[in-house]
Design an enzyme around this catalytic site. Structure first.
Site, mmCIF file in Angstrom:
data_model
loop_
_atom_site.group_PDB
_atom_site.id
_atom_site.type_symbol
_atom_site.label_atom_id
_atom_site.label_comp_id
_atom_site.label_asym_id
_atom_site.label_seq_id
_atom_site.Cartn_x
_atom_site.Cartn_y
_atom_site.Cartn_z
ATOM 1 N N ARG A 100 -4.814 -1.816 9.701
ATOM 2 C CA ARG A 100 -4.517 -2.017 8.279
ATOM 3 C C ARG A 100 -4.095 -3.470 8.080
ATOM 4 N NH1 ARG A 100 0.605 -0.747 4.949
ATOM 5 N NH2 ARG A 100 -0.185 -1.306 2.895
ATOM 6 N N HIS A 145 -0.990 -7.017 -1.226
ATOM 7 C CA HIS A 145 0.253 -6.701 -0.506
ATOM 8 C C HIS A 145 1.278 -7.785 -0.854
ATOM 9 C CE1 HIS A 145 1.996 -4.644 3.275
ATOM 10 N NE2 HIS A 145 2.944 -5.449 2.835
ATOM 11 N N GLU A 191 3.115 -0.740 -1.950
ATOM 12 C CA GLU A 191 4.487 -0.558 -2.449
ATOM 13 C C GLU A 191 4.757 -1.227 -3.797
ATOM 14 O OE1 GLU A 191 7.246 -1.815 0.552
ATOM 15 O OE2 GLU A 191 6.842 -0.065 1.798
ATOM 16 N N ASN A 331 4.520 4.875 3.101
ATOM 17 C CA ASN A 331 5.282 4.043 4.032
ATOM 18 C C ASN A 331 6.655 4.678 4.160
ATOM 19 O OD1 ASN A 331 3.148 2.302 3.968
ATOM 20 N ND2 ASN A 331 4.213 0.642 2.915
ATOM 21 N N TYR A 333 10.284 4.704 6.309
ATOM 22 C CA TYR A 333 11.162 4.053 7.291
ATOM 23 C C TYR A 333 12.522 4.716 7.413
ATOM 24 C CZ TYR A 333 8.049 -0.016 7.391
ATOM 25 O OH TYR A 333 6.969 -0.851 7.573
ATOM 26 N N GLU A 406 2.615 3.065 6.906
ATOM 27 C CA GLU A 406 3.595 2.284 7.672
ATOM 28 C C GLU A 406 4.701 3.197 8.159
ATOM 29 O OE1 GLU A 406 5.336 -1.212 5.733
ATOM 30 O OE2 GLU A 406 3.416 -1.647 4.768
#
Ligand code: AM3
Length: 503
Positions: A100, A145, A191, A331, A333, A406
């Site tokens: 990616r 991005h 995002e 994504n 985290y 991600e």
């Protein structure tokens, strides 16, 4: 010291082994994408090479370096522009079958739609894509991005103007036309919720707009502008997907989606108020973008609370929104607790959506963190969160296919670390084991997850944190640009190999 080191390794892998037994890659689908993720500004460097124009991040890091923790910039970054072949070899060495990356908008269109196409930039992405495919690695491309040509900021304040939609359509069309014969996975934005929150509410990232008490800017309106910028981004997504569907998809046969920043939110108590606040938190972050794209309108809670602050979709917009998406990129985290701020009082702060307060997020409940703290302030290790967010997205959006675009573990750089210390990243390895295990649980329960991308292949430029935070499966020595595999790289390699032989 060597004996200690061995001891440390064997001790740290004890609980891992127990987990690894459970973590069976054969439960992942056959054609699952295993990849690593990156973005143009964080990786490429070559910020003036072969006709590239300036992006907003080039300008920010040069004009106001004090805004970046270590005063650094992406001028060189990890210089993937010149090292792409070496990096593809590193990908091959760990068995990944997808990569990616994002297009640097200013590299292909130095002045947006107001200037020429830069064929030097087009040629770079052609070389990169061809070299990936030669090794059987699928390109998974993000159109935007965070970074965009400074020209667009300078002309009309970027996403605040509906004109930005024209620019994005121009970029998307150029990319589909130039690369779509070989690229089968597209995402429009990375995002967008983070982009508007940092850029238009907190005023900490370009174009640095906000108003007090959300942040300390000279211009902006934190109450309204994030919603205007988001609206233009949503419509840009819709228009790009519309073009893909009507002009390219039948012939090229690819898929298109969007990538959302998805923290998991857990109510801080069982009270109805905190549970409702948690639903509000989700509405004001992920659902803010996904609801209009998938259902054609903003989440009802947002409409109710924001009234006419929230821009409206015209009937023409609604028609475009019907193009929807083919998959959702998640994504993930970390996770947070959410506390109500309507019925109880909270301090106003940047994460509260309006001054009077709607919800507050915190990683602590009675002083106890939601997961194991890391050396970076915003990340707590809570692997259950990935199963929970995937299940939530699956249920809300009718089992739309999902990619984990991600997931990764950040560590504060300690300049005095020895080689042993910085290569033996068992915390990162544990993080991946835990999160893949939890992701498998969601898949076993029926979520349609089609790929997993680690952030990141290499250490790289971490936006406002500069080079002070490291996320790589490979360590990068910034003085020499030498890449060295960490323990996590070997673990990922074996995990993927096991999947290959068992499916
Ligand atoms: O930086 C990457 C990872 C690591 O930490 C990636 O580019 C992002 O998509 C993702 O958000 N990541 C991340 N998030 C932490 C804070 C992001 C701040 C972004 C500010 C710039 C608009």
């Amino acid at each position: 010291p060597f004996i200690n080191f061995l001891l440390l390794i064997s001790l740290s892998s004890l609980p891992l082994r127990a987990l690894s037994n459970r973590l069976d890659p054969s439960h992942l689908p056959n054609n699952f994408l295993f990849g690593t993720a990156s973005s143009a500004y964080q990786y490429e460097g070559a910020y003036l090479s072969d006709g590239k124009g300036l992006s907003d991040w080039d300008v920010l890091t040069h004009r106001t370096p004090e805004k970046i923790k270590d005063g650094s910039n992406g001028d060189i970054a990890v210089d993937q522009y010149h090292h792409y072949q070496e990096d593809i070899d590193l990908m091959e060495a760990i068995n990944v079958n997808s990569y990616r990356f994002s297009i640097s908008w200013a590299r292909v269109l130095p002045k947006g739609r107001f200037g020429e196409i830069n064929y030097g930039g087009i040629s770079y992405y052609n070389r990169l894509i061809n070299a990936l495919l030669l090794k059987g690695i699928q390109p998974f491309v993000t159109l935007s991005h965070f970074d965009l040509p400074e020209e667009i900021v300078y002309r009309y304040g970027s996403w605040l103007s509906p004109e930005s939609q024209e620019d994005f359509i121009y970029l998307a069309d150029l990319c589909f036309k130039s690369f779509g014969d070989r690229v089968k996975y597209w995402t429009t934005f990375n995002e967008p919720d983070n982009l508007v929150t940092y850029g238009y509410r907190r005023g900490e990232a370009p174009p640095f707009r906000c108003s007090k008490p959300f942040g300390n800017c000279s211009e902006g309106d934190s109450e309204k502008e994030p919603y205007v910028a988001a609206h233009n981004i949503i419509l840009s997504h819709a228009a790009a997907v519309y073009i893909y569907r009507t002009k390219y998809q039948a012939e090229q046969g690819g898929k298109i989606g969007i990538v959302m920043h998805c923290d998991w939110y857990e109510p801080i108590s069982n009270s109805m108020a905190d549970k409702k606040a948690t639903e509000r938190a989700r509405s004001f972050t992920n659902n803010w973008f996904l609801d209009p794209i998938i259902f054609g309108e903003y989440p009802p809670i947002m409409q109710k609370i924001l009234g006419n602050i929230l821009p409206e979709f015209s009937s023409n917009d609604k028609e475009k929104l019907k193009s929807g998406l083919d998959f959702i990129g998640i994504n993930y985290y970390t996770s947070y607790y959410v506390k109500d701020c309507i019925y109880s009082k909270c301090e106003p702060g940047p994460w509260i959506t309006r001054t009077e307060g709607l919800f507050e997020q915190s990683a602590l409940k009675d002083g106890v963190p939601i997961g194991k703290p890391t050396s970076i302030d915003w990340q707590y290790v809570y692997p259950q969160g990935i199963e929970k967010i995937v299940t939530y997205v699956k249920n809300r959006y009718n089992n739309t296919p999902i990619f984990i675009t991600e997931n990764g573990y950040g560590e504060l750089d300690k300049p005095n670390n020895t080689e042993e210390q910085y290569l033996n990243d068992f915390n990162r390895k544990n993080y991946m084991v835990g999160h893949l295990d939890s992701l498998l649980e969601a898949i076993r329960k029926g979520a349609d997850v089609r790929g997993y991308f680690v952030w990141s292949l290499l250490d790289n430029f971490e936006w406002l944190q500069g080079y002070t935070v490291r996320f790589g499966l490979y360590h990068v020595d910034y003085a020499t640009l030498k890449r060295t595999p960490r323990l996590s790289a070997s673990w990922y390699k074996e995990f993927i190999a096991k999947h290959k032989t068992e499916t």
